[in-house]
Structure formats: C-alpha cells, structure tokens
Design a protein around this motif. Sequence first.
Motif, mmCIF file in Angstrom:
data_model
loop_
_atom_site.group_PDB
_atom_site.id
_atom_site.type_symbol
_atom_site.label_atom_id
_atom_site.label_comp_id
_atom_site.label_asym_id
_atom_site.label_seq_id
_atom_site.Cartn_x
_atom_site.Cartn_y
_atom_site.Cartn_z
ATOM 1 N N PRO A 93 0.807 -1.224 0.000
ATOM 2 C CA PRO A 93 0.000 0.000 0.000
ATOM 3 C C PRO A 93 0.844 1.280 0.000
ATOM 4 O O PRO A 93 0.503 2.253 -0.680
ATOM 5 C CB PRO A 93 -0.823 -0.103 1.278
ATOM 6 C CG PRO A 93 -0.861 -1.554 1.609
ATOM 7 C CD PRO A 93 0.440 -2.102 1.111
ATOM 8 N N MET A 94 1.964 1.287 0.723
ATOM 9 C CA MET A 94 2.822 2.477 0.740
ATOM 10 C C MET A 94 3.480 2.686 -0.622
ATOM 11 O O MET A 94 3.566 3.811 -1.108
ATOM 12 C CB MET A 94 3.886 2.360 1.837
ATOM 13 C CG MET A 94 3.323 2.382 3.242
ATOM 14 S SD MET A 94 2.565 3.955 3.697
ATOM 15 C CE MET A 94 3.998 4.821 4.315
ATOM 16 N N ARG A 95 3.917 1.609 -1.254
ATOM 17 C CA ARG A 95 4.528 1.715 -2.580
ATOM 18 C C ARG A 95 3.506 2.226 -3.591
ATOM 19 O O ARG A 95 3.797 3.110 -4.397
ATOM 20 C CB ARG A 95 5.081 0.359 -3.017
ATOM 21 C CG ARG A 95 5.845 0.432 -4.331
ATOM 22 C CD ARG A 95 6.439 -0.914 -4.741
ATOM 23 N NE ARG A 95 7.322 -1.440 -3.711
ATOM 24 C CZ ARG A 95 7.103 -2.582 -3.042
ATOM 25 N NH1 ARG A 95 6.049 -3.315 -3.310
ATOM 26 N NH2 ARG A 95 7.960 -2.990 -2.130
ATOM 27 N N THR A 96 2.301 1.676 -3.536
ATOM 28 C CA THR A 96 1.245 2.110 -4.459
ATOM 29 C C THR A 96 0.929 3.587 -4.262
ATOM 30 O O THR A 96 0.792 4.339 -5.232
ATOM 31 C CB THR A 96 -0.023 1.260 -4.251
ATOM 32 O OG1 THR A 96 0.294 -0.105 -4.522
ATOM 33 C CG2 THR A 96 -1.151 1.716 -5.160
ATOM 34 N N ALA A 97 0.811 4.011 -3.007
ATOM 35 C CA ALA A 97 0.521 5.421 -2.723
ATOM 36 C C ALA A 97 1.650 6.316 -3.218
ATOM 37 O O ALA A 97 1.399 7.369 -3.807
ATOM 38 C CB ALA A 97 0.299 5.614 -1.227
ATOM 39 N N GLY A 100 4.769 13.972 -6.990
ATOM 40 C CA GLY A 100 5.959 13.400 -6.376
ATOM 41 C C GLY A 100 6.031 13.597 -4.878
ATOM 42 O O GLY A 100 7.103 13.498 -4.296
ATOM 43 N N GLU A 101 4.893 13.866 -4.262
ATOM 44 C CA GLU A 101 4.862 14.091 -2.814
ATOM 45 C C GLU A 101 5.344 12.845 -2.076
ATOM 46 O O GLU A 101 5.002 11.723 -2.425
ATOM 47 C CB GLU A 101 3.441 14.431 -2.368
ATOM 48 C CG GLU A 101 3.342 14.747 -0.897
ATOM 49 C CD GLU A 101 1.928 15.113 -0.459
ATOM 50 O OE1 GLU A 101 1.755 15.394 0.719
ATOM 51 O OE2 GLU A 101 1.016 15.109 -1.307
ATOM 52 N N SER A 102 6.133 13.068 -1.060
ATOM 53 C CA SER A 102 6.664 11.979 -0.267
ATOM 54 C C SER A 102 5.643 11.538 0.781
ATOM 55 O O SER A 102 4.750 12.292 1.156
ATOM 56 C CB SER A 102 7.943 12.438 0.439
ATOM 57 O OG SER A 102 8.433 11.427 1.287
ATOM 58 N N LEU A 103 5.778 10.308 1.254
ATOM 59 C CA LEU A 103 4.942 9.793 2.331
ATOM 60 C C LEU A 103 5.607 10.016 3.683
ATOM 61 O O LEU A 103 5.030 9.705 4.720
ATOM 62 C CB LEU A 103 4.681 8.296 2.142
ATOM 63 C CG LEU A 103 4.053 7.892 0.812
ATOM 64 C CD1 LEU A 103 3.919 6.382 0.740
ATOM 65 C CD2 LEU A 103 2.717 8.559 0.624
ATOM 66 N N HIS A 122 9.649 9.471 9.764
ATOM 67 C CA HIS A 122 8.264 9.370 10.218
ATOM 68 C C HIS A 122 7.318 9.698 9.065
ATOM 69 O O HIS A 122 7.637 10.505 8.197
ATOM 70 C CB HIS A 122 8.013 10.336 11.381
ATOM 71 C CG HIS A 122 8.754 9.954 12.611
ATOM 72 N ND1 HIS A 122 10.014 10.437 12.879
ATOM 73 C CD2 HIS A 122 8.422 9.130 13.625
ATOM 74 C CE1 HIS A 122 10.431 9.932 14.025
ATOM 75 N NE2 HIS A 122 9.488 9.127 14.494
ATOM 76 N N TRP A 123 6.147 9.083 9.091
ATOM 77 C CA TRP A 123 5.152 9.374 8.060
ATOM 78 C C TRP A 123 4.638 10.797 8.211
ATOM 79 O O TRP A 123 4.409 11.284 9.306
ATOM 80 C CB TRP A 123 3.944 8.451 8.196
ATOM 81 C CG TRP A 123 4.209 7.013 8.003
ATOM 82 C CD1 TRP A 123 5.100 6.432 7.153
ATOM 83 C CD2 TRP A 123 3.555 5.937 8.684
ATOM 84 N NE1 TRP A 123 5.037 5.070 7.253
ATOM 85 C CE2 TRP A 123 4.094 4.743 8.185
ATOM 86 C CE3 TRP A 123 2.569 5.866 9.652
ATOM 87 C CZ2 TRP A 123 3.672 3.496 8.628
ATOM 88 C CZ3 TRP A 123 2.154 4.647 10.086
ATOM 89 C CH2 TRP A 123 2.696 3.473 9.586
ATOM 90 N N ASN A 124 4.384 11.445 7.090
ATOM 91 C CA ASN A 124 3.654 12.704 7.117
ATOM 92 C C ASN A 124 2.163 12.366 7.036
ATOM 93 O O ASN A 124 1.782 11.197 7.159
ATOM 94 C CB ASN A 124 4.120 13.617 5.975
ATOM 95 C CG ASN A 124 3.932 13.004 4.600
ATOM 96 O OD1 ASN A 124 3.114 12.110 4.400
ATOM 97 N ND2 ASN A 124 4.707 13.484 3.639
#
Length: 75
Positions: free
Chosen positions: A25-29, A36-39, A46-48
Amino acid sequence: CAAEQRAELAKTLVQHDSMLALWDPMRTAAESTSDGESLYYHQDLHWNSLGASVFARQLVDRVQPGLWDPDALTR
C-alpha cells in the motif's frame, strides 16, 4: 540480504491477523502521487499526513471493511 529479510517478515505478518503489512500500500501510494509528494517527512523517517493516511486506511479496512471514506480526509 534486506530483500530476503523483508520477504521473511512479510511471510510472518501474513500469518498474524493483528499485523498489517504496509509495503505494497505504501509503494502504491508513493507511485500514485501526481506531484511526487513523499509519504515521509524530508528530515526524518516518520510518516507525514499522506503516509499516515495509508496506514489509517489499511487499519480501518481491517476493522470495518467499506467504512473508509477518502473524501473525508483533509490536509
């Protein structure tokens, strides 16, 4: 070595309903962000809010499938 460890961990996570594997799910997002927003925050791991929403969706889908409403998210 890391890929082998990740595969072993993923296999273990599948065996436990109380665990969530978030790699896919993280890769897909990450791949679906148009700008190109980062997670993750740029200066730490840490996650944003976008990364946290991926986790939240997976958790909600596990607890009550169909409840998640992506339109209810605000940034």
